[in-house]
Design a protein around this motif. Structure first.
Motif, PDB file in Angstrom:
ATOM      1  N   HIS A  56      11.456  -1.741  -1.465  1.00  0.00           N
ATOM      2  CA  HIS A  56      11.919  -1.294  -2.780  1.00  0.00           C
ATOM      3  C   HIS A  56      10.816  -1.468  -3.827  1.00  0.00           C
ATOM      4  CE1 HIS A  56      14.286  -0.746  -6.366  1.00  0.00           C
ATOM      5  NE2 HIS A  56      14.175  -2.015  -6.706  1.00  0.00           N
ATOM      6  N   ILE A  57      10.135  -2.615  -3.798  1.00  0.00           N
ATOM      7  CA  ILE A  57       9.041  -2.848  -4.739  1.00  0.00           C
ATOM      8  C   ILE A  57       7.883  -1.898  -4.442  1.00  0.00           C
ATOM      9  CG2 ILE A  57       7.450  -4.550  -5.700  1.00  0.00           C
ATOM     10  CD1 ILE A  57      10.483  -5.046  -6.191  1.00  0.00           C
ATOM     11  N   SER A  58       7.608  -1.676  -3.164  1.00  0.00           N
ATOM     12  CA  SER A  58       6.539  -0.756  -2.775  1.00  0.00           C
ATOM     13  C   SER A  58       6.803   0.646  -3.311  1.00  0.00           C
ATOM     14  CB  SER A  58       6.410  -0.724  -1.247  1.00  0.00           C
ATOM     15  OG  SER A  58       5.479   0.246  -0.823  1.00  0.00           O
ATOM     16  N   ASP A  59       8.039   1.085  -3.231  1.00  0.00           N
ATOM     17  CA  ASP A  59       8.393   2.430  -3.689  1.00  0.00           C
ATOM     18  C   ASP A  59       8.225   2.599  -5.200  1.00  0.00           C
ATOM     19  OD1 ASP A  59       8.983   3.137  -1.117  1.00  0.00           O
ATOM     20  OD2 ASP A  59      11.163   2.972  -1.333  1.00  0.00           O
ATOM     21  N   MET A  60       8.161   1.494  -5.924  1.00  0.00           N
ATOM     22  CA  MET A  60       8.033   1.568  -7.379  1.00  0.00           C
ATOM     23  C   MET A  60       6.596   1.836  -7.819  1.00  0.00           C
ATOM     24  SD  MET A  60      10.574  -1.526  -8.458  1.00  0.00           S
ATOM     25  CE  MET A  60      10.206  -1.324 -10.188  1.00  0.00           C
ATOM     26  N   ARG A  61       5.645   1.659  -6.880  1.00  0.00           N
ATOM     27  CA  ARG A  61       4.228   1.954  -7.163  1.00  0.00           C
ATOM     28  C   ARG A  61       3.717   1.153  -8.354  1.00  0.00           C
ATOM     29  NH1 ARG A  61       1.968   3.434  -3.050  1.00  0.00           N
ATOM     30  NH2 ARG A  61       0.329   4.554  -4.199  1.00  0.00           N
ATOM     31  N   VAL A  62       3.848  -0.161  -8.262  1.00  0.00           N
ATOM     32  CA  VAL A  62       3.424  -1.075  -9.329  1.00  0.00           C
ATOM     33  C   VAL A  62       2.041  -1.622  -9.010  1.00  0.00           C
ATOM     34  CG1 VAL A  62       3.986  -3.209 -10.552  1.00  0.00           C
ATOM     35  CG2 VAL A  62       5.824  -1.702  -9.764  1.00  0.00           C
ATOM     36  N   ASP A  63       1.212  -1.837 -10.028  1.00  0.00           N
ATOM     37  CA  ASP A  63      -0.096  -2.439  -9.821  1.00  0.00           C
ATOM     38  C   ASP A  63       0.051  -3.844  -9.249  1.00  0.00           C
ATOM     39  OD1 ASP A  63      -1.328  -0.219 -10.805  1.00  0.00           O
ATOM     40  OD2 ASP A  63      -1.843  -1.096 -12.753  1.00  0.00           O
ATOM     41  N   ILE A  64      -0.748  -4.155  -8.234  1.00  0.00           N
ATOM     42  CA  ILE A  64      -0.684  -5.478  -7.600  1.00  0.00           C
ATOM     43  C   ILE A  64      -0.950  -6.577  -8.623  1.00  0.00           C
ATOM     44  CG2 ILE A  64      -1.815  -6.986  -5.908  1.00  0.00           C
ATOM     45  CD1 ILE A  64      -2.327  -4.442  -4.230  1.00  0.00           C
ATOM     46  N   GLY A  65      -1.861  -6.319  -9.544  1.00  0.00           N
ATOM     47  CA  GLY A  65      -2.206  -7.325 -10.545  1.00  0.00           C
ATOM     48  C   GLY A  65      -1.051  -7.713 -11.448  1.00  0.00           C
TER      49      GLY A  65
END
Length: 247
Positions: free
Chosen positions: A62-71
Motif C-alpha cells: 500500500h505504501i509502495s503504491d503511493m509512490r512516496v520519496d524514501i527520504g
C-alpha cells in the motif's frame, strides 16, 4: 492498492479466519475432543502465520503504491530500500578494489530521493520472503521482528505472551504437524479445551490489534518521518493495552 481496498482486505481476511476456527470448535463433542483440539491447533497456527504475512505485506505494498520519496518515510522503509544495495556489496567482499563500496555510498546518497517501490503484486507473491519472512515457524521473536519491519514497536509488552505463543501454540502445533502419535492430553501434549480457547482468543486478539495498528498507521500517515512523535505516542498507548490483555 487504495486505502479503501487495503482496509477492506484486512478486515475480510481476518473475518473468514475467525469464522473458520469458530466453526471447527463448534464440532467438538466428548467423543472427538482430542481430535478437535489437535485440528484446531493446526488451523489456528495456519491462520496466525498466514494472516500476519498477508497483512504486513499488504501494508508495505500500500505504501509502495503511493509512490512516496524514501527520504520522507520512517527508518524502517529506508532500511527495506537498502536491502538490495547492501547485498550487492556483500557479494563482492573479496574484491581488492573499493569500486563497489564507493558505488554504494553514491547510491545511498541518491536513494533518499527515489520513490519507495516494491515489485508489482508483492503482497500476492506467496513464496517471496525477501522482506517479510515468518521462517515457517512464527514464534513471538519472529512476530516482533516483522512488526519492526512495518514500523510497529511495542515488543516488550508482548513478552508476557511467550508461554502461549511459543509453547502452547508452536510446540503443540509442531508435535501434531510432525506426525507424533498423540492419544491423550499429557506432559507431551499439554493443551486442553479450556487452554485452547484462551489461546485462540489471544491469537485473534493479536491479529485484530495488528489490523487496528495498520489501519491507524495508514489513515494517520504514521509512515512519514515527520509524524514520528505521533507514532511514538500511539505505540506507548498500544503497549499498555497489549500488556493489559491476559488470556
Amino acid at each position: 492498492m487504495s486505502s479503501e481496498d487495503f482496509i477492506a482486505m484486512l478486515e475480510a481476511d481476518l473475518g473468514w479466519r475467525k469464522k473458520e476456527v469458530a466453526n471447527l470448535l463448534l464440532m467438538e463433542t466428548e467423543q472427538n475432543q482430542l481430535l478437535i483440539i489437535k485440528s484446531t491447533v493446526l488451523l489456528l497456527y495456519s491462520h496466525w502465520e498466514g494472516f500476519v504475512k498477508n497483512a504486513t505485506k499488504a501494508y508495505l505494498e500500500h505504501i509502495s503504491d503511493m509512490r512516496v520519496d524514501i527520504g520522507a518515510l520512517t527508518d524502517n522503509f529506508k532500511a527495506i530500500s537498502l536491502k538490495g544495495l547492501i547485498g550487492q556489496v556483500d557479494k563482492s567482499h573479496e574484491s581488492l578494489t573499493m569500486v563497489n563500496e564507493l558505488n554504494l555510498i553514491n547510491k545511498l546518497q541518491n536513494n533518499l530521493n527515489r520513490k519507495f517501490s516494491l515489485p508489482r503484486g508483492f503482497s500476492r507473491h506467496e513464496r517471496d520472503k525477501t522482506i517479510v519472512n515468518t521462517k515457517d515457524n512464527l514464534s513471538l521473536k519472529v512476530f516482533k521482528s516483522i512488526l519492526n519491519i512495518v514500523g510497529i514497536d511495542y515488543a516488550g509488552s508482548l513478552d508476557t505472551k511467550s508461554v502461549f505463543i511459543d509453547e502452547k501454540l508452536l510446540e503443540n502445533r509442531n508435535k501434531v504437524a510432525h506426525g507424533n502419535r498423540i492419544e491423550q492430553i499429557d506432559a507431551e501434549f499439554n493443551l486442553d479445551l479450556i487452554e485452547l480457547k484462551k489461546l485462540k482468543d489471544l491469537v485473534f486478539f493479536l491479529m485484530s490489534a495488528l489490523v487496528d495498528d495498520l489501519i491507524y498507521y495508514a489513515e494517520q500517515e504514521l509512515y512519514f518521518s515527520e509524524n514520528e512523535d505521533k507514532m511514538k505516542s500511539y505505540l506507548q498507548q498500544r503497549a499498555k493495552e497489549i500488556e493489559g490483555y491476559l488470556p
